[in-house]
Design an enzyme around this catalytic site. Structure first.
Site, PDB file in Angstrom:
ATOM      1  N   ASN A 193     -18.650  31.004  -4.598  1.00  0.00           N
ATOM      2  CA  ASN A 193     -19.695  30.720  -3.627  1.00  0.00           C
ATOM      3  C   ASN A 193     -21.040  31.212  -4.175  1.00  0.00           C
ATOM      4  O   ASN A 193     -21.322  31.049  -5.357  1.00  0.00           O
ATOM      5  CB  ASN A 193     -19.356  31.357  -2.276  1.00  0.00           C
ATOM      6  CG  ASN A 193     -20.063  30.685  -1.107  1.00  0.00           C
ATOM      7  OD1 ASN A 193     -20.140  29.466  -1.059  1.00  0.00           O
ATOM      8  ND2 ASN A 193     -20.562  31.462  -0.180  1.00  0.00           N
ATOM      9  N   GLU A 229     -27.146  24.399  -1.277  1.00  0.00           N
ATOM     10  CA  GLU A 229     -27.142  25.861  -1.418  1.00  0.00           C
ATOM     11  C   GLU A 229     -27.882  26.279  -2.690  1.00  0.00           C
ATOM     12  O   GLU A 229     -28.299  25.456  -3.486  1.00  0.00           O
ATOM     13  CB  GLU A 229     -25.701  26.392  -1.491  1.00  0.00           C
ATOM     14  CG  GLU A 229     -25.194  27.068  -0.222  1.00  0.00           C
ATOM     15  CD  GLU A 229     -25.730  28.486  -0.049  1.00  0.00           C
ATOM     16  OE1 GLU A 229     -26.659  28.871  -0.792  1.00  0.00           O
ATOM     17  OE2 GLU A 229     -25.230  29.199   0.820  1.00  0.00           O
ATOM     18  N   ASP A 259     -26.395  33.791   5.790  1.00  0.00           N
ATOM     19  CA  ASP A 259     -25.926  33.018   4.642  1.00  0.00           C
ATOM     20  C   ASP A 259     -26.680  33.473   3.390  1.00  0.00           C
ATOM     21  O   ASP A 259     -26.600  34.632   3.012  1.00  0.00           O
ATOM     22  CB  ASP A 259     -26.126  31.528   4.936  1.00  0.00           C
ATOM     23  CG  ASP A 259     -25.247  30.627   4.095  1.00  0.00           C
ATOM     24  OD1 ASP A 259     -25.021  30.931   2.918  1.00  0.00           O
ATOM     25  OD2 ASP A 259     -24.779  29.593   4.611  1.00  0.00           O
ATOM     26  N   ASN A 265     -21.708  35.897   0.057  1.00  0.00           N
ATOM     27  CA  ASN A 265     -22.893  35.068   0.194  1.00  0.00           C
ATOM     28  C   ASN A 265     -24.114  35.721  -0.433  1.00  0.00           C
ATOM     29  O   ASN A 265     -24.071  36.131  -1.579  1.00  0.00           O
ATOM     30  CB  ASN A 265     -23.117  34.694   1.672  1.00  0.00           C
ATOM     31  CG  ASN A 265     -22.970  33.198   1.895  1.00  0.00           C
ATOM     32  OD1 ASN A 265     -23.476  32.388   1.133  1.00  0.00           O
ATOM     33  ND2 ASN A 265     -22.262  32.820   2.943  1.00  0.00           N
ATOM     34  N   ARG A 278     -12.571  29.464  -3.843  1.00  0.00           N
ATOM     35  CA  ARG A 278     -13.598  28.896  -4.724  1.00  0.00           C
ATOM     36  C   ARG A 278     -14.757  29.877  -4.830  1.00  0.00           C
ATOM     37  O   ARG A 278     -14.925  30.771  -4.010  1.00  0.00           O
ATOM     38  CB  ARG A 278     -14.106  27.559  -4.194  1.00  0.00           C
ATOM     39  CG  ARG A 278     -14.855  27.643  -2.864  1.00  0.00           C
ATOM     40  CD  ARG A 278     -15.616  26.355  -2.577  1.00  0.00           C
ATOM     41  NE  ARG A 278     -16.229  26.314  -1.264  1.00  0.00           N
ATOM     42  CZ  ARG A 278     -17.388  26.878  -0.949  1.00  0.00           C
ATOM     43  NH1 ARG A 278     -18.063  27.570  -1.864  1.00  0.00           N
ATOM     44  NH2 ARG A 278     -17.892  26.771   0.269  1.00  0.00           N
ATOM     45  N   GLU A 302     -12.114  32.118   0.564  1.00  0.00           N
ATOM     46  CA  GLU A 302     -11.008  31.209   0.835  1.00  0.00           C
ATOM     47  C   GLU A 302     -11.585  29.936   1.408  1.00  0.00           C
ATOM     48  O   GLU A 302     -12.601  29.955   2.119  1.00  0.00           O
ATOM     49  CB  GLU A 302     -10.031  31.878   1.811  1.00  0.00           C
ATOM     50  CG  GLU A 302      -8.675  31.201   1.906  1.00  0.00           C
ATOM     51  CD  GLU A 302      -8.629  30.184   3.033  1.00  0.00           C
ATOM     52  OE1 GLU A 302      -7.766  29.298   2.991  1.00  0.00           O
ATOM     53  OE2 GLU A 302      -9.467  30.267   3.954  1.00  0.00           O
TER      54      GLU A 302
END
Length: 300
Positions: free
Chosen positions: A111, A26, A207, A157, A109, A127
């Protein structure tokens, strides 16, 4: 809503430049000073630096999941890690905690993230299982102050800003949309949310994204095997097919910012699918016929 057929501007070749086999690759960012691509493998907690001149890829293990990375004006990196925001010096193997974010919630967490035009670092949470409404979008100001900008987010995202710095584009993946906000550079405030692009679920989950020099939006489609280019009015302009299904994000790089780097993942694939996609988790590159914008740097 997309209503126009796409054009085909790129040269048709998609190159696997690094068979990284990342579990969840990512957040690619091109460092114009060093001539390298910085990217992350989220679940492994790895920060990668890929040098296209040599083909070398160095890896730093930061000891916890790392959702996003940004360049720092003073050198080194700013990270969005599981516990919040942290700094990683150029010669330091271990990140230094800067500000806790949802550290007490072991089910979330950090992202995706991005540096804004004023040198602030934005990143969101989710989550672990993708439960709806459990995440938020945060803004880290250069002085270290953290502000929750959006609540009730599901999978925070892609983030990007228009070339005129007046619009923030944002993806909360399960909405199947790219939304836009009016953006105030002076204080980081956003307002007037509206939908720019709607994507059919059958085409994949939106994404990561990046904005090119013409103000068009490039979005990676998780489960869709493609990267798409959209005009600011939502018109579909290009579709680039990749040999992997879990396409995660993209960023422009190279000496002329005319190369598009694309990350991918093998997370979420069954064993049979992984055999059918041997390049899953790899880093790809193509020349789409347009240029990107230089990555902004965190001013803190």
């Amino acid at each position: 809503m997309t209503t126009h057929a796409p054009s085909a501007r790129h040269d048709g070749s998609v190159e696997l430049v690094l068979d990284a086999r990342a579990e969840l690759g990512e957040g690619p960012v091109w460092d114009t000073r060093a001539g390298v691509l910085v990217w992350v493998d989220i679940l492994a907690g790895h920060v990668h630096r890929y040098d296209p001149a040599t083909g070398a890829d160095s890896v730093t293990d930061v000891g916890q999941p790392v959702g996003a990375v940004g360049l720092r004006e003073s050198g080194g990196l700013v990270l969005a890690v599981r516990d919040g925001f942290a700094l990683l010096d150029e010669d330091g193997p271990t990140p230094r905690p800067l500000a806790a974010v949802e550290r007490e919630d072991l089910e979330t967490r950090m992202n995706d993230g991005e540096v804004d035009p004023a040198g602030r670092f934005w990143a969101g949470t989710m989550e672990l299982g993708g439960a709806l409404g459990r995440g938020s979008l945060y803004r880290l100001d250069p002085g270290g102050t953290v502000t929750r900008v959006l609540a009730d987010v599901s999978i925070s995202n892609g983030l990007g800003w228009s070339p005129d710095e007046r619009t923030l584009y944002y993806i909360d993946s399960p909405t199947q949309r790219i939304d836009a906000y009016d953006y105030d550079r002076s204080n980081g405030a956003i307002a007037n949310r509206r939908t720019v692009v709607e994507i059919e679920a059958a085409d994949g989950l939106p994404d990561g994204l990046t904005v090119d020099a013409e103000g068009f939006l490039w979005v990676a489609l998780w489960g869709g095997s493609t990267v798409r280019r959209y005009a600011p009015d939502g018109r579909l302009d290009q579709v680039v097919e990749l040999p992997v299904s879990q396409v995660t994000s993209c960023a422009f790089g190279g000496s002329d910012l005319a190369e598009l780097y694309v990350t991918s993942a093998w997370a979420g694939l069954e064993e049979q699918q992984r055999r059918a996609e041997p390049a899953a988790g790899g880093l790809f590159r193509l020349r789409p016929g347009v240029r990107g914008l230089p990555a902004r740097r965190f001013a803190g």
